[in-house]
Scaffold this motif. Sequence first.
Motif, PDB file in Angstrom:
ATOM      1  N   SER A  65      25.355  18.948  24.269  1.00  0.00           N
ATOM      2  CA  SER A  65      25.599  18.679  22.852  1.00  0.00           C
ATOM      3  C   SER A  65      25.675  17.180  22.603  1.00  0.00           C
ATOM      4  O   SER A  65      25.086  16.669  21.638  1.00  0.00           O
ATOM      5  CB  SER A  65      26.897  19.361  22.408  1.00  0.00           C
ATOM      6  OG  SER A  65      27.211  19.032  21.073  1.00  0.00           O
ATOM      7  N   VAL A 123      32.869  19.705  16.391  1.00  0.00           N
ATOM      8  CA  VAL A 123      31.940  20.792  16.045  1.00  0.00           C
ATOM      9  C   VAL A 123      31.275  20.495  14.700  1.00  0.00           C
ATOM     10  O   VAL A 123      30.051  20.602  14.567  1.00  0.00           O
ATOM     11  CB  VAL A 123      32.664  22.159  16.023  1.00  0.00           C
ATOM     12  CG1 VAL A 123      31.771  23.249  15.451  1.00  0.00           C
ATOM     13  CG2 VAL A 123      33.147  22.540  17.419  1.00  0.00           C
ATOM     14  N   MET A 126      28.812  17.551  15.067  1.00  0.00           N
ATOM     15  CA  MET A 126      27.606  17.893  15.815  1.00  0.00           C
ATOM     16  C   MET A 126      26.688  18.789  14.993  1.00  0.00           C
ATOM     17  O   MET A 126      25.468  18.626  15.032  1.00  0.00           O
ATOM     18  CB  MET A 126      27.961  18.523  17.166  1.00  0.00           C
ATOM     19  CG  MET A 126      28.818  17.621  18.066  1.00  0.00           C
ATOM     20  SD  MET A 126      28.319  15.894  18.109  1.00  0.00           S
ATOM     21  CE  MET A 126      27.041  15.976  19.318  1.00  0.00           C
ATOM     22  N   PHE A 127      27.243  19.732  14.240  1.00  0.00           N
ATOM     23  CA  PHE A 127      26.411  20.529  13.334  1.00  0.00           C
ATOM     24  C   PHE A 127      25.785  19.641  12.265  1.00  0.00           C
ATOM     25  O   PHE A 127      24.640  19.857  11.866  1.00  0.00           O
ATOM     26  CB  PHE A 127      27.214  21.658  12.683  1.00  0.00           C
ATOM     27  CG  PHE A 127      27.165  22.961  13.425  1.00  0.00           C
ATOM     28  CD1 PHE A 127      26.016  23.735  13.446  1.00  0.00           C
ATOM     29  CD2 PHE A 127      28.274  23.421  14.114  1.00  0.00           C
ATOM     30  CE1 PHE A 127      25.962  24.933  14.126  1.00  0.00           C
ATOM     31  CE2 PHE A 127      28.234  24.619  14.804  1.00  0.00           C
ATOM     32  CZ  PHE A 127      27.081  25.379  14.810  1.00  0.00           C
ATOM     33  N   TRP A 128      26.524  18.644  11.790  1.00  0.00           N
ATOM     34  CA  TRP A 128      26.016  17.719  10.778  1.00  0.00           C
ATOM     35  C   TRP A 128      24.825  16.934  11.307  1.00  0.00           C
ATOM     36  O   TRP A 128      23.837  16.739  10.609  1.00  0.00           O
ATOM     37  CB  TRP A 128      27.140  16.772  10.360  1.00  0.00           C
ATOM     38  CG  TRP A 128      26.713  15.632   9.499  1.00  0.00           C
ATOM     39  CD1 TRP A 128      26.439  14.351   9.908  1.00  0.00           C
ATOM     40  CD2 TRP A 128      26.498  15.643   8.096  1.00  0.00           C
ATOM     41  NE1 TRP A 128      26.077  13.577   8.854  1.00  0.00           N
ATOM     42  CE2 TRP A 128      26.097  14.350   7.709  1.00  0.00           C
ATOM     43  CE3 TRP A 128      26.597  16.624   7.124  1.00  0.00           C
ATOM     44  CZ2 TRP A 128      25.803  14.013   6.396  1.00  0.00           C
ATOM     45  CZ3 TRP A 128      26.306  16.290   5.821  1.00  0.00           C
ATOM     46  CH2 TRP A 128      25.916  15.008   5.468  1.00  0.00           C
ATOM     47  N   GLY A 134      25.537  21.343  17.472  1.00  0.00           N
ATOM     48  CA  GLY A 134      26.685  22.106  16.977  1.00  0.00           C
ATOM     49  C   GLY A 134      26.843  23.433  17.687  1.00  0.00           C
ATOM     50  O   GLY A 134      27.947  23.813  18.090  1.00  0.00           O
ATOM     51  N   TRP A 135      25.744  24.145  17.854  1.00  0.00           N
ATOM     52  CA  TRP A 135      25.805  25.436  18.548  1.00  0.00           C
ATOM     53  C   TRP A 135      26.214  25.265  20.004  1.00  0.00           C
ATOM     54  O   TRP A 135      26.900  26.125  20.567  1.00  0.00           O
ATOM     55  CB  TRP A 135      24.476  26.178  18.451  1.00  0.00           C
ATOM     56  CG  TRP A 135      24.235  26.778  17.104  1.00  0.00           C
ATOM     57  CD1 TRP A 135      23.289  26.411  16.198  1.00  0.00           C
ATOM     58  CD2 TRP A 135      24.980  27.841  16.493  1.00  0.00           C
ATOM     59  NE1 TRP A 135      23.400  27.171  15.052  1.00  0.00           N
ATOM     60  CE2 TRP A 135      24.427  28.061  15.210  1.00  0.00           C
ATOM     61  CE3 TRP A 135      26.063  28.621  16.887  1.00  0.00           C
ATOM     62  CZ2 TRP A 135      24.924  29.029  14.335  1.00  0.00           C
ATOM     63  CZ3 TRP A 135      26.551  29.588  16.013  1.00  0.00           C
ATOM     64  CH2 TRP A 135      25.977  29.778  14.756  1.00  0.00           C
ATOM     65  N   LEU A 138      30.078  24.625  20.082  1.00  0.00           N
ATOM     66  CA  LEU A 138      30.907  25.698  19.528  1.00  0.00           C
ATOM     67  C   LEU A 138      31.599  26.545  20.602  1.00  0.00           C
ATOM     68  O   LEU A 138      32.778  26.898  20.439  1.00  0.00           O
ATOM     69  CB  LEU A 138      30.075  26.569  18.587  1.00  0.00           C
ATOM     70  CG  LEU A 138      30.848  27.631  17.816  1.00  0.00           C
ATOM     71  CD1 LEU A 138      31.925  27.008  16.936  1.00  0.00           C
ATOM     72  CD2 LEU A 138      29.877  28.453  16.971  1.00  0.00           C
TER      73      LEU A 138
END
Length: 171
Positions: A65, A123, A126-128, A134-135, A138
């Motif tokens: 990640s 989280v 990282m999704f942003w 992000g995944w 998680l």
Amino acid sequence: MIQTLAERWPVIAVVIACVAVLAFAGAAATNVGPWYKALKFPRLKPPDWAFGPGWTTIYVFIAASAVIGWGAADAEDRTTMIWLFAINGVLNVLWSPLFFTLQRPDWALIEWVPFWLSIVPLVILMFWITPLAGWLILPYLLWVTYAGWLNWRVVVLNRPFGSDAAATPRK
């Protein structure tokens, strides 16, 4: 800003080194000796042998990640990533000595709250930056959530700890 694999090698090396330091620090503070074996655990606790592979998998996901996120992030997001990972790393490493070395699951449970809270913005960030990063991070949040539940159950099933424990016979 997408980087090529060749441009990512320095980042990969730094991330692997940081994750390895975290993993080894946590492992060094983890003693599953007589004190630990005498604790009462909830039925949903995995066998002790599963924690090593579980954490190893989580650390691989965290590293992936971070590398993927770094490659897709702008300078501002990279700075935020460094701070969030650093704060989380300190809180991650602190939990094991509290639980295992000091034999204070109650203190570890208190420390678990900021530890868990330090993962949430990671989280989100990282999704942003990129959904894949992000995944990948998680499962860390999910694992630490479960670990917090286990920690809480250990406290409930075994309290008191510390100086109060010496005055209270175990049932």
